[in-house]
Each structure stands twice: as C-alpha cells, then as structure tokens.
Design an enzyme around this catalytic site. Structure first.
Site, short mmCIF file in Angstrom:
data_model
loop_
_atom_site.label_atom_id
_atom_site.label_comp_id
_atom_site.label_asym_id
_atom_site.label_seq_id
_atom_site.Cartn_x
_atom_site.Cartn_y
_atom_site.Cartn_z
N ASP A 111 0.95 4.03 5.42
CA ASP A 111 0.46 3.48 6.69
C ASP A 111 0.11 4.69 7.55
O ASP A 111 0.98 5.29 8.18
CB ASP A 111 1.55 2.63 7.34
CG ASP A 111 1.13 2.04 8.69
OD1 ASP A 111 -0.01 2.32 9.12
OD2 ASP A 111 1.96 1.33 9.31
N ASP A 112 -1.17 5.02 7.56
CA ASP A 112 -1.64 6.19 8.30
C ASP A 112 -2.07 5.75 9.70
O ASP A 112 -1.33 5.90 10.67
CB ASP A 112 -2.78 6.84 7.53
CG ASP A 112 -3.23 8.16 8.13
OD1 ASP A 112 -2.71 8.55 9.19
OD2 ASP A 112 -4.12 8.81 7.55
N THR A 113 -3.24 5.14 9.80
CA THR A 113 -3.73 4.66 11.09
C THR A 113 -3.47 3.16 11.29
O THR A 113 -3.75 2.62 12.35
CB THR A 113 -5.23 4.91 11.23
OG1 THR A 113 -5.91 4.15 10.21
CG2 THR A 113 -5.56 6.39 11.06
N ARG A 114 -2.97 2.50 10.22
CA ARG A 114 -2.72 1.05 10.18
C ARG A 114 -4.02 0.25 10.06
O ARG A 114 -4.00 -0.98 10.00
CB ARG A 114 -1.89 0.59 11.37
CG ARG A 114 -1.16 -0.73 11.12
CD ARG A 114 0.03 -0.90 12.04
NE ARG A 114 1.14 -0.07 11.57
CZ ARG A 114 2.23 0.19 12.29
NH1 ARG A 114 2.36 -0.30 13.50
NH2 ARG A 114 3.19 0.96 11.79
N THR A 115 -5.15 0.91 10.01
CA THR A 115 -6.44 0.22 9.97
C THR A 115 -6.60 -0.62 8.71
O THR A 115 -7.03 -1.77 8.76
CB THR A 115 -7.59 1.25 10.06
OG1 THR A 115 -7.37 2.08 11.19
CG2 THR A 115 -8.93 0.57 10.17
N ASP A 121 0.86 -1.19 0.00
CA ASP A 121 0.00 0.00 0.00
C ASP A 121 0.89 1.23 0.00
O ASP A 121 2.09 1.14 0.29
CB ASP A 121 -0.93 0.00 1.21
CG ASP A 121 -2.23 0.77 0.95
OD1 ASP A 121 -2.40 1.31 -0.15
OD2 ASP A 121 -3.08 0.83 1.87
#
Length: 222
Positions: free
Chosen positions: A122-126, A119
C-alpha cells in the site's frame, strides 16, 4: 474516510525496521514475505473471506501463500498504475487490464460474498481504492476487505470506504522496496536477491555464516 481498523490490537500489525542496501533500495526475500503473510492469518480468519481477489502482479504470490493457511479460492485481476515502459504513473490513473467472470468457479463467490483483496504494498493507496471501486461497480459483495503485505508509512493519495476492513501485515518506512519475484528486473538471481534481503535485515546469509564457521574451524585445527 479512513479505512476501518480491524477489531484486534494494533500490535498485530508488525512495524519493521530495515536497512537500505548499498544501492539505496530495501530488499525483501520470499521468507520475509511468507513470515509477514503468516502473521496476518488470525486477522484474515476473523474476517472470514469466501474468496481472495489477487491484484496482479504483486498480489499473486502473497495471495497464494495466504491460501495455504486460509484455504479459500483465488481469482485474479490486473490493475496497472505504473506504465512498465516508462516507469511513471499512467496519465489516466489506474488501468484495468484484467478481470474475472462471476459466471462460474471461484468468481461466482464474489456475488454476495465476503471478498478479500490482496496486494503486496500500500504505497499511495490509489490501486487499492480503484480495485474496491471497480469491484463494487461490477459486483455486489456483502463485505470487502483489503490485505497488503506492506503498508508504507506515508501520506496517501486515495482513501478506502469506511466499511472496508483493512489488514496490513507489516508497516514499513517509505523506501524503494524490491520484492523477490522482481529479482530479474534488478539484474539479480533469486539467490542474489535473498542475500541482499538478508543484509537489509541486518543478518548474514546462511552460506556466509557457514563459510565463516568453516574458516574458523580450519584456523583452530592449525
């Protein structure tokens, strides 16, 4: 649980310092993404993936860049955390919009194979956590890894299982990132986006440098 750190020196993950554009956002060019992805190749080859699972849409282009150097096939999945119509997080969390078949082609390599999920950020890892969970729910990979172009240095809302290999090409501050494949969403052409990305890196686009050199040469000829 914290993601498993890769068995290479931490310095392999590049820490990037960028400047905001005048609109407060940080722009990345195709060249920026290509260089970031290339910096991860040794770590990816050490993981030895059999197949790449690209998360759409941000993971598609980085996965294709990676494939040139790693030479493994790609399958695509569509996961949606944000509603495109409202630009807000979906009330019911990550939505599975698209998946692949393991009946034929590259998808068959997922069963009992080493799978690398790709991806762009990796922002919130959600989204990553949801993809790993869904992958293991539907299939039986022997090993799972996650690669992101950018890991935002911030608190995460989700975690990855401890046996998942985690590779971040670059670590970046928690800013509003603008990627080149989304240029039209910001009302820009690809070239205009590149100029902003270059300014965020603290440099001037080649065309501007060439123009400055030309102007200087004209002055010297006087």
């Amino acid at each position: 649980g914290h993601p498993q750190s890769f068995a290479l020196p931490q310095s392999n993950t590049r820490k990037m310092t960028t400047r905001r554009a005048l609109d407060g956002k940080v722009y990345f060019s195709y060249e920026d993404i290509h260089d970031a992805v290339s910096s991860s190749v040794a770590r990816v080859k050490a993981f030895k993936p059999d197949v790449i699972v690209a998360i759409g849409g941000g993971g598609f282009i980085p996965a294709r860049m990676l494939r040139t150097e790693v030479k493994v096939p790609i399958v695509a999945v569509g996961l949606e955390l944000y509603d495109d119509n409202t630009n807000t997080i979906n009330e019911n969390g990550v939505q599975i919009k698209q998946w692949f078949s393991t009946d034929y082609g590259p998808g068959a390599l997922v069963e009992n194979g080493r799978v690398l999920i790709v991806d762009e950020v990796d922002d919130t890892r959600t989204t990553l956590a949801a993809c790993v969970s869904e992958l293991r729910k539907r299939h039986k990979p022997s090993q799972v890894g996650c690669l992101v172009v950018h890991n935002k240095l911030k608190a995460k809302r989700a975690s990855l299982p401890s046996d998942v290999t985690y590779i971040a090409c670059e670590e970046v501050p928690d800013e509003w990132n603008c990627y080149p494949w989304d240029a039209a969403a910001y009302g820009l052409t690809a070239r205009a986006h590149t100029k902003r990305a270059c300014a965020c890196r603290g440099g001037a686009p080649v065309v501007v440098i060439a123009a400055a050199v030309g102007a200087l040469a004209a002055l010297l000829r006087r």
